[in-house]
Design a protein around this motif. Structure first.
Motif, PDB file in Angstrom:
ATOM      1  N   LEU A 155      55.395  41.484  60.090  1.00 29.99           N
ATOM      2  CA  LEU A 155      55.412  40.406  61.069  1.00 29.99           C
ATOM      3  C   LEU A 155      55.801  40.936  62.446  1.00 29.99           C
ATOM      4  CD1 LEU A 155      55.013  37.457  61.682  1.00 29.99           C
ATOM      5  CD2 LEU A 155      57.336  37.030  60.902  1.00 29.99           C
ATOM      6  N   MET A 156      56.787  41.796  62.495  1.00 32.18           N
ATOM      7  CA  MET A 156      57.175  42.388  63.778  1.00 32.18           C
ATOM      8  C   MET A 156      56.012  43.175  64.371  1.00 32.18           C
ATOM      9  SD  MET A 156      60.106  41.190  64.373  1.00 32.18           S
ATOM     10  CE  MET A 156      60.482  42.133  65.833  1.00 32.18           C
ATOM     11  N   GLU A 157      55.285  43.884  63.544  1.00 36.02           N
ATOM     12  CA  GLU A 157      54.108  44.627  64.001  1.00 36.02           C
ATOM     13  C   GLU A 157      53.029  43.657  64.501  1.00 36.02           C
ATOM     14  OE1 GLU A 157      51.770  48.027  64.750  1.00 36.02           O
ATOM     15  OE2 GLU A 157      53.897  47.880  64.259  1.00 36.02           O
ATOM     16  N   ALA A 158      52.793  42.583  63.763  1.00 37.45           N
ATOM     17  CA  ALA A 158      51.774  41.603  64.153  1.00 37.45           C
ATOM     18  C   ALA A 158      52.108  40.954  65.479  1.00 37.45           C
ATOM     19  CB  ALA A 158      51.626  40.530  63.053  1.00 37.45           C
ATOM     20  N   LEU A 159      53.378  40.698  65.717  1.00 35.71           N
ATOM     21  CA  LEU A 159      53.784  40.044  66.956  1.00 35.71           C
ATOM     22  C   LEU A 159      53.565  40.942  68.171  1.00 35.71           C
ATOM     23  CD1 LEU A 159      56.942  38.132  65.740  1.00 35.71           C
ATOM     24  CD2 LEU A 159      54.689  37.193  66.291  1.00 35.71           C
ATOM     25  N   LYS A 160      53.492  42.251  67.974  1.00 31.77           N
ATOM     26  CA  LYS A 160      53.177  43.153  69.081  1.00 31.77           C
ATOM     27  C   LYS A 160      51.778  42.876  69.629  1.00 31.77           C
ATOM     28  CE  LYS A 160      55.735  47.147  67.359  1.00 31.77           C
ATOM     29  NZ  LYS A 160      55.574  48.534  66.879  1.00 31.77           N
ATOM     30  N   TYR A 161      50.882  42.420  68.754  1.00 37.34           N
ATOM     31  CA  TYR A 161      49.490  42.213  69.134  1.00 37.34           C
ATOM     32  C   TYR A 161      49.214  40.800  69.612  1.00 37.34           C
ATOM     33  CZ  TYR A 161      49.095  46.553  66.605  1.00 37.34           C
ATOM     34  OH  TYR A 161      49.273  47.831  66.166  1.00 37.34           O
ATOM     35  N   HIS A 162      50.187  39.942  69.514  1.00 35.31           N
ATOM     36  CA  HIS A 162      49.939  38.557  69.888  1.00 35.31           C
ATOM     37  C   HIS A 162      50.475  38.265  71.277  1.00 35.31           C
ATOM     38  CE1 HIS A 162      49.294  34.414  69.887  1.00 35.31           C
ATOM     39  NE2 HIS A 162      49.219  34.252  68.610  1.00 35.31           N
ATOM     40  N   ALA A 217      39.044  32.214  73.628  1.00 33.22           N
ATOM     41  CA  ALA A 217      38.484  32.241  72.275  1.00 33.22           C
ATOM     42  C   ALA A 217      39.102  33.373  71.459  1.00 33.22           C
ATOM     43  CB  ALA A 217      36.968  32.386  72.324  1.00 33.22           C
ATOM     44  N   LEU A 218      39.296  34.525  72.065  1.00 35.63           N
ATOM     45  CA  LEU A 218      39.928  35.645  71.365  1.00 35.63           C
ATOM     46  C   LEU A 218      41.383  35.335  71.033  1.00 35.63           C
ATOM     47  CD1 LEU A 218      38.471  38.676  73.345  1.00 35.63           C
ATOM     48  CD2 LEU A 218      37.839  37.907  71.045  1.00 35.63           C
ATOM     49  N   SER A 219      42.073  34.711  71.957  1.00 35.23           N
ATOM     50  CA  SER A 219      43.465  34.340  71.722  1.00 35.23           C
ATOM     51  C   SER A 219      43.572  33.357  70.561  1.00 35.23           C
ATOM     52  CB  SER A 219      44.056  33.734  72.992  1.00 35.23           C
ATOM     53  OG  SER A 219      45.380  33.310  72.758  1.00 35.23           O
ATOM     54  N   ARG A 220      42.682  32.368  70.539  1.00 31.67           N
ATOM     55  CA  ARG A 220      42.704  31.396  69.442  1.00 31.67           C
ATOM     56  C   ARG A 220      42.357  32.052  68.103  1.00 31.67           C
ATOM     57  NH1 ARG A 220      41.173  28.499  73.853  1.00 31.67           N
ATOM     58  NH2 ARG A 220      38.938  28.627  73.482  1.00 31.67           N
ATOM     59  N   ALA A 221      41.466  33.034  68.112  1.00 37.88           N
ATOM     60  CA  ALA A 221      41.164  33.765  66.870  1.00 37.88           C
ATOM     61  C   ALA A 221      42.420  34.480  66.381  1.00 37.88           C
ATOM     62  CB  ALA A 221      40.024  34.757  67.098  1.00 37.88           C
ATOM     63  N   GLY A 222      43.151  35.088  67.292  1.00 37.10           N
ATOM     64  CA  GLY A 222      44.395  35.754  66.922  1.00 37.10           C
ATOM     65  C   GLY A 222      45.415  34.785  66.359  1.00 37.10           C
ATOM     66  N   GLU A 223      45.495  33.600  66.943  1.00 38.06           N
ATOM     67  CA  GLU A 223      46.423  32.582  66.453  1.00 38.06           C
ATOM     68  C   GLU A 223      46.070  32.149  65.039  1.00 38.06           C
ATOM     69  OE1 GLU A 223      46.303  29.468  69.368  1.00 38.06           O
ATOM     70  OE2 GLU A 223      47.197  30.742  70.903  1.00 38.06           O
ATOM     71  N   VAL A 224      44.777  32.010  64.768  1.00 38.50           N
ATOM     72  CA  VAL A 224      44.324  31.615  63.432  1.00 38.50           C
ATOM     73  C   VAL A 224      44.721  32.670  62.407  1.00 38.50           C
ATOM     74  CG1 VAL A 224      42.238  31.335  62.015  1.00 38.50           C
ATOM     75  CG2 VAL A 224      42.423  30.134  64.196  1.00 38.50           C
ATOM     76  N   VAL A 225      44.501  33.933  62.740  1.00 39.68           N
ATOM     77  CA  VAL A 225      44.840  35.019  61.813  1.00 39.68           C
ATOM     78  C   VAL A 225      46.359  35.074  61.592  1.00 39.68           C
ATOM     79  CG1 VAL A 225      44.816  37.528  61.479  1.00 39.68           C
ATOM     80  CG2 VAL A 225      42.766  36.352  62.342  1.00 39.68           C
ATOM     81  N   LEU A 226      47.115  34.952  62.663  1.00 38.58           N
ATOM     82  CA  LEU A 226      48.572  34.975  62.530  1.00 38.58           C
ATOM     83  C   LEU A 226      49.071  33.800  61.694  1.00 38.58           C
ATOM     84  CD1 LEU A 226      51.301  36.237  63.181  1.00 38.58           C
ATOM     85  CD2 LEU A 226      51.284  34.957  65.341  1.00 38.58           C
ATOM     86  N   ARG A 227      48.548  32.612  61.947  1.00 39.42           N
ATOM     87  CA  ARG A 227      48.959  31.429  61.174  1.00 39.42           C
ATOM     88  C   ARG A 227      48.630  31.627  59.692  1.00 39.42           C
ATOM     89  NH1 ARG A 227      50.556  26.343  61.664  1.00 39.42           N
ATOM     90  NH2 ARG A 227      50.426  26.352  63.908  1.00 39.42           N
TER      91      ARG A 227
END
Length: 101
Positions: A94-101, A61-71
């Protein structure tokens, strides 16, 4: 919302409303799973695998929340960076965001 707030929201690239709603729903699901796990751990007879299964559900569920925010970020901000002339800043974000995904 005041005109100044609307202008500020556009300038500061706020999270899209739909992404915010979807992420909140995903987090509510994760919260429900966490509460379930806490109750399970109060039961001395609980089977370890059942707890692990619920923990995996929270992670999903947390991973999917992260995917929603990134999308939402990609769709609302990255695809429009050229129009705003801030491609370099968006690439760095974007490079910073990808560190968290």
């Amino acid at each position: 919302m005041s005109k100044k707030a609307v202008q500020g929201a556009t300038h500061h690239l706020c999270m899209p409303v739909e992404s915010r709603k979807q992420a909140a729903r995903r987090l509510a699901i994760a919260k429900g799973h966490l509460e379930s796990i806490q109750k399970m751990l109060d039961d001395p007879e609980i089977y370890c695998i059942d707890v692990l299964r619920q923990l995996k559900a929270v992670q999903g569920a947390l991973s999917r929340a992260g995917e929603v925010v990134l999308r939402g970020h990609l769709e609302a901000h990255v695809t429009t960076a050229h129009e705003r002339g801030d491609q370099g800043r968006i690439v760095e974000e974007l490079m910073e965001a990808l560190k968290y995904h």
